[in-house]
Scaffold this active site. Structure first.
Site, PDB file in Angstrom:
ATOM      1  N   GLY A  17      -2.360  -2.390   0.795  1.00  0.00           N
ATOM      2  CA  GLY A  17      -1.445  -1.273   0.556  1.00  0.00           C
ATOM      3  C   GLY A  17      -1.987  -0.334  -0.504  1.00  0.00           C
ATOM      4  O   GLY A  17      -1.248   0.208  -1.334  1.00  0.00           O
ATOM      5  N   SER A  20      -1.107   3.942  -1.415  1.00  0.00           N
ATOM      6  CA  SER A  20       0.203   4.478  -1.749  1.00  0.00           C
ATOM      7  C   SER A  20       0.833   3.689  -2.880  1.00  0.00           C
ATOM      8  O   SER A  20       0.610   2.476  -3.007  1.00  0.00           O
ATOM      9  CB  SER A  20       1.119   4.414  -0.515  1.00  0.00           C
ATOM     10  OG  SER A  20       2.373   5.017  -0.773  1.00  0.00           O
ATOM     11  N   GLY A  21       1.586   4.361  -3.724  1.00  0.00           N
ATOM     12  CA  GLY A  21       2.432   3.706  -4.704  1.00  0.00           C
ATOM     13  C   GLY A  21       1.717   2.725  -5.603  1.00  0.00           C
ATOM     14  O   GLY A  21       0.689   3.031  -6.221  1.00  0.00           O
ATOM     15  N   TYR A 159      14.574  -6.270   3.828  1.00  0.00           N
ATOM     16  CA  TYR A 159      13.618  -6.231   2.719  1.00  0.00           C
ATOM     17  C   TYR A 159      13.939  -7.326   1.705  1.00  0.00           C
ATOM     18  O   TYR A 159      13.047  -8.067   1.257  1.00  0.00           O
ATOM     19  CB  TYR A 159      13.657  -4.861   2.061  1.00  0.00           C
ATOM     20  CG  TYR A 159      12.674  -4.673   0.930  1.00  0.00           C
ATOM     21  CD1 TYR A 159      11.365  -4.277   1.191  1.00  0.00           C
ATOM     22  CD2 TYR A 159      13.043  -4.876  -0.397  1.00  0.00           C
ATOM     23  CE1 TYR A 159      10.454  -4.098   0.159  1.00  0.00           C
ATOM     24  CE2 TYR A 159      12.147  -4.709  -1.434  1.00  0.00           C
ATOM     25  CZ  TYR A 159      10.853  -4.318  -1.159  1.00  0.00           C
ATOM     26  OH  TYR A 159       9.951  -4.148  -2.175  1.00  0.00           O
TER      27      TYR A 159
END
Length: 339
Positions: A17, A20-21, A159
């Protein structure tokens, strides 16, 4: 075998990942501090742009396109790391996906997709990382969980469920590797609300644009926690005092926390009229535009005192500092919600 981790500047990190972020913040901070990084994501264009940008600064970086829900794709990361840097010392399971909407609103196939990325992606990475790190005499596996590992929130049921599962997986893996004497540190990072594109990337079933509840922190706070864990064995690190406070409150007063969710949980996760960049919307099955921060108008804290205290080795001091103010914080939030 005792766990002995290298200084960060001597390490090679695999970061999933990474475009992003929190993953992007980690890749940038790690290379700036001298570590080499194998950046992993689905977004090939974003990966190539990241490699070009960081390489121009003298960073050591390799890239690998992979969807972490695919075990074969995750296994293919290892030869990339070996070819570029001879292997890796730390594996960071950071990639994640989410939805906004009630448990009944979210289609079952989307529930499964969130689990495929958030739980099975961590499982795939952990299995592959442990296999490789055994051959190197140890290292670190760092899983990015959430404060929602401790406390569920309305509108993010799938989530939350995955983050509870990630906590159980992380704890089990740690015990098994300790029993084996593998010399592998296993850390769970629990961020609070972080100003990343997550609300824009999440698939939304609500009738308003999704957002994250305050207080928010910059993704560099999570990167700080991750990079500390690369070189210092820790069981758990909370990234953001606001998130730690929420977790403490949920444990001390679960029914009261439920009541807060009933009153304000949905409202605090909506931002009518500010949906953010449409090019980022809904990356559940396919990559969309990536970025370090969200494009919605929010205020985010650039540091976390609670994290610094944890890094200093005083977790009980954090509990004392934040636990004492929990009741006041809850009362104030409930009053604001009712007004």
């Amino acid at each position: 075998m005792a766990i002995k981790l290298k200084p960060l500047r001597e390490q090679v990190l695999v970061v999933t990942g990474a475009t992003s972020g929190n993953g992007l913040a980690t890749a940038e901070a790690a290379t700036a501090r001298g570590a080499a990084v194998v950046a992993v994501a689905r977004n090939q264009a974003a990966l190539e742009a990241l490699r070009e940008r960081l390489s121009a600064k003298g960073a050591r970086i390799a890239i690998c396109v992979a969807d972490v829900s695919d075990l074969a794709a995750v296994e293919a990361i290892v030869p990339v790391a070996v070819a570029a840097f001879g292997g890796f010392d730390t594996w960071v399971n950071n990639a994640g996906a989410g939805t906004y909407g009630t448990v009944e609103q979210v289609p079952v196939e989307d529930h499964r997709r969130v689990f495929d990325v958030n739980y099975f992606g961590v499982l795939h990475g952990s299995l592959v990382a442990a296999r490789h790190l055994r051959t190197r005499g140890g290292g670190a596996i760092i899983n990015v969980g959430s404060i929602l590992s401790d406390r569920a929130i309305v509108q993010q049921g799938p989530y939350c469920a995955t983050k509870h599962a990630v906590q159980a997986l992380t704890d089990t893996l740690r015990m098994e590797l300790e029993q084996e004497g593998a010399g592998i540190s296993v850390t769970l990072i629990k961020p609070g609300a972080i100003d990343t594109p997550f609300p824009e990337h999440a698939r939304n079933f609500m009738n308003a644009a999704p957002s994250l509840p305050p207080p928010l922190y910059a993704p560099e706070v999570v990167a700080d926690a991750i990079l500390f864990a690369c070189a210092h064995p820790r069981r758990t690190l909370y990234a953001g005092g606001g998130g730690l406070l929420s977790s403490l409150l949920a444990r001390a007063a679960p029914r009261l926390t439920d009541a807060i969710m009933d009153v304000a949980g949905t409202r605090l996760q909506q931002k009518p009229g500010d949906a953010g960049d449409p090019a980022r919307r809904d990356n559940l099955y396919h990559p969309r535009a990536d970025a370090l921060r969200g494009s919605q108008t929010v205020r985010a804290r650039s540091s976390s005192v609670a994290l610094q205290i944890q890094k200093a080795g005083s977790p009980m001091l954090v509990v004392g500092m934040l636990g004492g103010g929990a009741a006041l914080a809850v009362a104030a939030r409930m009053l604001r919600a009712r007004r």
